[in-house]
Design a protein around this motif. Structure first.
Motif, PDB file in Angstrom:
ATOM      1  N   UNK A  28       0.846  -1.197   0.000  1.00 11.09           N
ATOM      2  CA  UNK A  28       0.000   0.000   0.000  1.00 11.09           C
ATOM      3  C   UNK A  28       0.882   1.247   0.000  1.00 11.09           C
ATOM      4  N   UNK A  29       0.623   2.160  -0.912  1.00  9.18           N
ATOM      5  CA  UNK A  29       1.404   3.394  -1.040  1.00  9.18           C
ATOM      6  C   UNK A  29       0.933   4.430  -0.017  1.00  9.18           C
ATOM      7  N   UNK A  30       1.908   5.103   0.606  1.00 12.22           N
ATOM      8  CA  UNK A  30       1.630   6.125   1.622  1.00 12.22           C
ATOM      9  C   UNK A  30       2.466   7.358   1.300  1.00 12.22           C
ATOM     10  N   UNK A  48       4.137  -0.096   1.937  1.00 13.25           N
ATOM     11  CA  UNK A  48       4.219  -1.036   3.047  1.00 13.25           C
ATOM     12  C   UNK A  48       4.838  -2.356   2.593  1.00 13.25           C
ATOM     13  N   UNK A  49       5.496  -3.028   3.530  1.00 13.39           N
ATOM     14  CA  UNK A  49       6.108  -4.326   3.254  1.00 13.39           C
ATOM     15  C   UNK A  49       5.102  -5.453   3.534  1.00 13.39           C
ATOM     16  N   UNK A  53       3.960  -2.799   7.231  1.00 12.45           N
ATOM     17  CA  UNK A  53       4.751  -1.731   7.845  1.00 12.45           C
ATOM     18  C   UNK A  53       5.713  -1.145   6.816  1.00 12.45           C
ATOM     19  N   UNK A  54       6.272  -0.006   7.144  1.00 12.60           N
ATOM     20  CA  UNK A  54       7.316   0.586   6.305  1.00 12.60           C
ATOM     21  C   UNK A  54       8.655   0.036   6.775  1.00 12.60           C
ATOM     22  N   UNK A  74      -3.122   5.231  -0.045  1.00 11.24           N
ATOM     23  CA  UNK A  74      -3.767   4.900  -1.323  1.00 11.24           C
ATOM     24  C   UNK A  74      -4.581   3.613  -1.153  1.00 11.24           C
ATOM     25  N   UNK A  75      -5.648   3.712  -0.382  1.00  8.57           N
ATOM     26  CA  UNK A  75      -6.466   2.549  -0.036  1.00  8.57           C
ATOM     27  C   UNK A  75      -7.155   1.947  -1.254  1.00  8.57           C
TER      28      UNK A  75
END
Length: 124
Positions: A28-30, A48-49, A53-54, A74-75
């Motif tokens: 997921x992109x943040x 996220x991994x 988590x990042x 970016x849900x």
């Protein structure tokens, strides 16, 4: 995780859980922004991994500054990538969370998501 001391300069972390599947939201992109009045400055974008988590703190040490910030998750892209059928437009596409960090300690801002709802809190 223990809180970071003021001497360490503070840090910001996050993680994302997909409550529809009961699993971490991998990939997921943040995007992280610093807010200053009406100005919004993009600081970085991460993904996220496998654990949701990042791989590293979003802000830490000398990068950490007290102030107002925004995380944009970016849900919709994540959910579509999981094969979730979403209406167009999606009920939740980008999920912004605005928050303040007043002290040089550990701030953890998790996100729990599903196609029709989300929740956040200040974690540890």
């Amino acid at each position: 995780m223990a809180e970071t001391s003021k001497a360490d300069g503070g840090r910001l972390t996050t993680h994302v859980l997909d409550t529809a599947t009961g699993k971490p939201a991998a990939g997921l992109s943040i995007a992280l922004y610093r807010l200053d009045g009406s100005a919004r400055t993009h600081l970085k974008t991460v993904a996220t991994n496998a654990d949701g988590r990042c791989d590293a703190a979003l802000l830490a040490g000398a990068e950490f500054r007290a102030g107002e910030y925004e995380l944009v998750f970016a849900a919709g892209d994540y959910l579509r990538g999981q094969g979730t059928k979403l209406p167009e437009p999606a009920f939740l596409d980008s999920v912004p969370i605005r928050f303040g960090m007043a002290e040089a300690v550990h701030y953890h801002v998790p996100l729990l998501i599903s196609p029709y709802g989300y929740s956040t809190y200040r974690g540890s």
